[in-house]
Write a protein that holds these residues in place. Structure first.
Motif, PDB file in Angstrom:
ATOM      1  N   TRP A 116       8.330   3.315   4.424  1.00 45.88           N
ATOM      2  CA  TRP A 116       9.568   2.584   4.148  1.00 45.88           C
ATOM      3  C   TRP A 116      10.631   3.518   3.572  1.00 45.88           C
ATOM      4  O   TRP A 116      11.793   3.502   4.003  1.00 45.88           O
ATOM      5  CB  TRP A 116       9.260   1.444   3.184  1.00 45.88           C
ATOM      6  N   MET A 117      10.219   4.355   2.613  1.00 52.58           N
ATOM      7  CA  MET A 117      11.174   5.298   2.022  1.00 52.58           C
ATOM      8  C   MET A 117      11.705   6.260   3.078  1.00 52.58           C
ATOM      9  O   MET A 117      12.916   6.505   3.147  1.00 52.58           O
ATOM     10  CB  MET A 117      10.511   6.062   0.870  1.00 52.58           C
ATOM     11  N   GLU A 118      10.828   6.789   3.896  1.00 56.14           N
ATOM     12  CA  GLU A 118      11.264   7.727   4.930  1.00 56.14           C
ATOM     13  C   GLU A 118      12.191   7.062   5.940  1.00 56.14           C
ATOM     14  O   GLU A 118      13.177   7.662   6.374  1.00 56.14           O
ATOM     15  CB  GLU A 118      10.048   8.354   5.619  1.00 56.14           C
ATOM     16  N   VAL A 146      12.555  19.055   4.263  1.00 52.99           N
ATOM     17  CA  VAL A 146      11.546  18.040   4.536  1.00 52.99           C
ATOM     18  C   VAL A 146      11.344  17.840   6.031  1.00 52.99           C
ATOM     19  O   VAL A 146      12.289  17.897   6.811  1.00 52.99           O
ATOM     20  CB  VAL A 146      11.915  16.700   3.854  1.00 52.99           C
ATOM     21  N   PRO A 147      10.090  17.597   6.425  1.00 55.96           N
ATOM     22  CA  PRO A 147       9.818  17.290   7.828  1.00 55.96           C
ATOM     23  C   PRO A 147      10.261  15.865   8.148  1.00 55.96           C
ATOM     24  O   PRO A 147      10.674  15.119   7.256  1.00 55.96           O
ATOM     25  CB  PRO A 147       8.294  17.430   7.925  1.00 55.96           C
ATOM     26  N   ALA A 148      10.130  15.480   9.383  1.00 55.11           N
ATOM     27  CA  ALA A 148      10.553  14.141   9.800  1.00 55.11           C
ATOM     28  C   ALA A 148       9.695  13.047   9.164  1.00 55.11           C
ATOM     29  O   ALA A 148      10.197  11.969   8.875  1.00 55.11           O
ATOM     30  CB  ALA A 148      10.508  14.031  11.324  1.00 55.11           C
ATOM     31  N   HIS A 149       8.417  13.312   8.950  1.00 57.11           N
ATOM     32  CA  HIS A 149       7.518  12.279   8.433  1.00 57.11           C
ATOM     33  C   HIS A 149       6.468  12.884   7.501  1.00 57.11           C
ATOM     34  O   HIS A 149       6.161  14.062   7.589  1.00 57.11           O
ATOM     35  CB  HIS A 149       6.784  11.578   9.576  1.00 57.11           C
ATOM     36  N   GLY A 150       5.936  12.034   6.640  1.00 58.31           N
ATOM     37  CA  GLY A 150       4.759  12.391   5.861  1.00 58.31           C
ATOM     38  C   GLY A 150       4.991  13.224   4.622  1.00 58.31           C
ATOM     39  O   GLY A 150       4.079  13.930   4.195  1.00 58.31           O
ATOM     40  N   ARG A 187       4.236  13.234  -1.396  1.00 61.81           N
ATOM     41  CA  ARG A 187       4.228  14.435  -2.249  1.00 61.81           C
ATOM     42  C   ARG A 187       5.285  14.333  -3.329  1.00 61.81           C
ATOM     43  O   ARG A 187       5.051  14.720  -4.474  1.00 61.81           O
ATOM     44  CB  ARG A 187       4.456  15.688  -1.400  1.00 61.81           C
ATOM     45  N   VAL A 188       6.449  13.807  -2.975  1.00 66.59           N
ATOM     46  CA  VAL A 188       7.505  13.629  -3.973  1.00 66.59           C
ATOM     47  C   VAL A 188       7.066  12.604  -5.016  1.00 66.59           C
ATOM     48  O   VAL A 188       7.222  12.809  -6.216  1.00 66.59           O
ATOM     49  CB  VAL A 188       8.840  13.216  -3.316  1.00 66.59           C
ATOM     50  N   ARG A 189       6.492  11.503  -4.563  1.00 63.86           N
ATOM     51  CA  ARG A 189       6.048  10.470  -5.511  1.00 63.86           C
ATOM     52  C   ARG A 189       4.972  10.984  -6.446  1.00 63.86           C
ATOM     53  O   ARG A 189       4.915  10.602  -7.610  1.00 63.86           O
ATOM     54  CB  ARG A 189       5.545   9.229  -4.755  1.00 63.86           C
ATOM     55  N   GLU A 190       4.108  11.862  -5.951  1.00 59.61           N
ATOM     56  CA  GLU A 190       3.061  12.441  -6.796  1.00 59.61           C
ATOM     57  C   GLU A 190       3.617  13.479  -7.767  1.00 59.61           C
ATOM     58  O   GLU A 190       3.078  13.677  -8.846  1.00 59.61           O
ATOM     59  CB  GLU A 190       1.982  13.082  -5.921  1.00 59.61           C
ATOM     60  N   ALA A 191       4.691  14.128  -7.383  1.00 57.59           N
ATOM     61  CA  ALA A 191       5.261  15.202  -8.195  1.00 57.59           C
ATOM     62  C   ALA A 191       6.240  14.705  -9.247  1.00 57.59           C
ATOM     63  O   ALA A 191       6.339  15.283 -10.337  1.00 57.59           O
ATOM     64  CB  ALA A 191       5.961  16.221  -7.291  1.00 57.59           C
ATOM     65  N   PRO A 244       0.826  -1.209   0.000  1.00 58.49           N
ATOM     66  CA  PRO A 244       0.000   0.000   0.000  1.00 58.49           C
ATOM     67  C   PRO A 244       0.865   1.266   0.000  1.00 58.49           C
ATOM     68  O   PRO A 244       1.956   1.278   0.594  1.00 58.49           O
ATOM     69  CB  PRO A 244      -0.801  -0.116   1.306  1.00 58.49           C
ATOM     70  N   PRO A 245       0.394   2.335  -0.645  1.00 58.33           N
ATOM     71  CA  PRO A 245       1.180   3.572  -0.741  1.00 58.33           C
ATOM     72  C   PRO A 245       1.661   4.119   0.607  1.00 58.33           C
ATOM     73  O   PRO A 245       2.792   4.587   0.709  1.00 58.33           O
ATOM     74  CB  PRO A 245       0.232   4.558  -1.424  1.00 58.33           C
ATOM     75  N   ALA A 246       0.843   4.043   1.632  1.00 58.94           N
ATOM     76  CA  ALA A 246       1.260   4.577   2.938  1.00 58.94           C
ATOM     77  C   ALA A 246       2.458   3.798   3.486  1.00 58.94           C
ATOM     78  O   ALA A 246       3.369   4.392   4.083  1.00 58.94           O
ATOM     79  CB  ALA A 246       0.102   4.529   3.936  1.00 58.94           C
TER      80      ALA A 246
END
Length: 146
Positions: free
Chosen positions: A69-71, A99-103, A107-111, A62-64
């Motif tokens: 995992w990436m973070e 970039v913040p610590a999480h979340g 946005r990068v994947r969408e951009a 799932p995307p979340a």
């Protein structure tokens, strides 16, 4: 004429990328000539079939979970706070983001289309995430050659 058309398309794509990144984007960037030479070598190793990835995740994750995992990978390898994200555009190949610590990886994947490449602000580590057959694969490169 073709170069002008390419530049116009890239500028339109850059405008869309920047809009999607929103407040993550600092407005600064790095051109190809400022990128350390080891980065190109690390990217090339990613595409070598004999290079084992640092980590894998099933492509039906799932995307979340993919974002988390990436973070986790980025934090574990010191690619945090101020990072350069590969845009895949010749006019501005690396966009600086704070970039913040999480979340934020969603946005990068969408951009930006994959592969997603994240270069540390200190220019000493790169994490590359690619989608291969059945898996997302993460690769790590370091300025010291490791």
């Amino acid at each position: 004429m073709q170069q002008k058309l390419r530049e116009r398309r890239e500028r339109a794509a850059l405008t869309e990328i920047e809009a999607r990144l929103g407040e993550l984007r600092t407005g600064r960037a790095m051109d190809t000539y400022a990128v350390p030479g080891w980065v190109g070598d690390a990217v090339s190793r990613t595409w070598d079939i004999f290079t084992e990835p640092l980590d894998r995740l099933p492509d039906d994750t799932p995307p979340a979970r993919l974002d988390a995992w990436m973070e986790e990978l980025l934090v574990a390898h010191g690619v945090t706070d101020r990072v350069f994200v590969a845009s895949h555009l010749k006019i501005l190949p690396w966009l600086e983001c704070r970039v913040p610590a999480h979340g934020w990886t969603a946005r990068v994947r969408e951009a930006i289309e994959e592969p997603w490449m994240f270069l540390s602000g200190a220019l000493d580590a790169i994490v590359i995430v690619t989608e291969s057959e059945y898996f997302y694969e993460a690769h790590l490169g370091r300025g010291d050659g490791s």
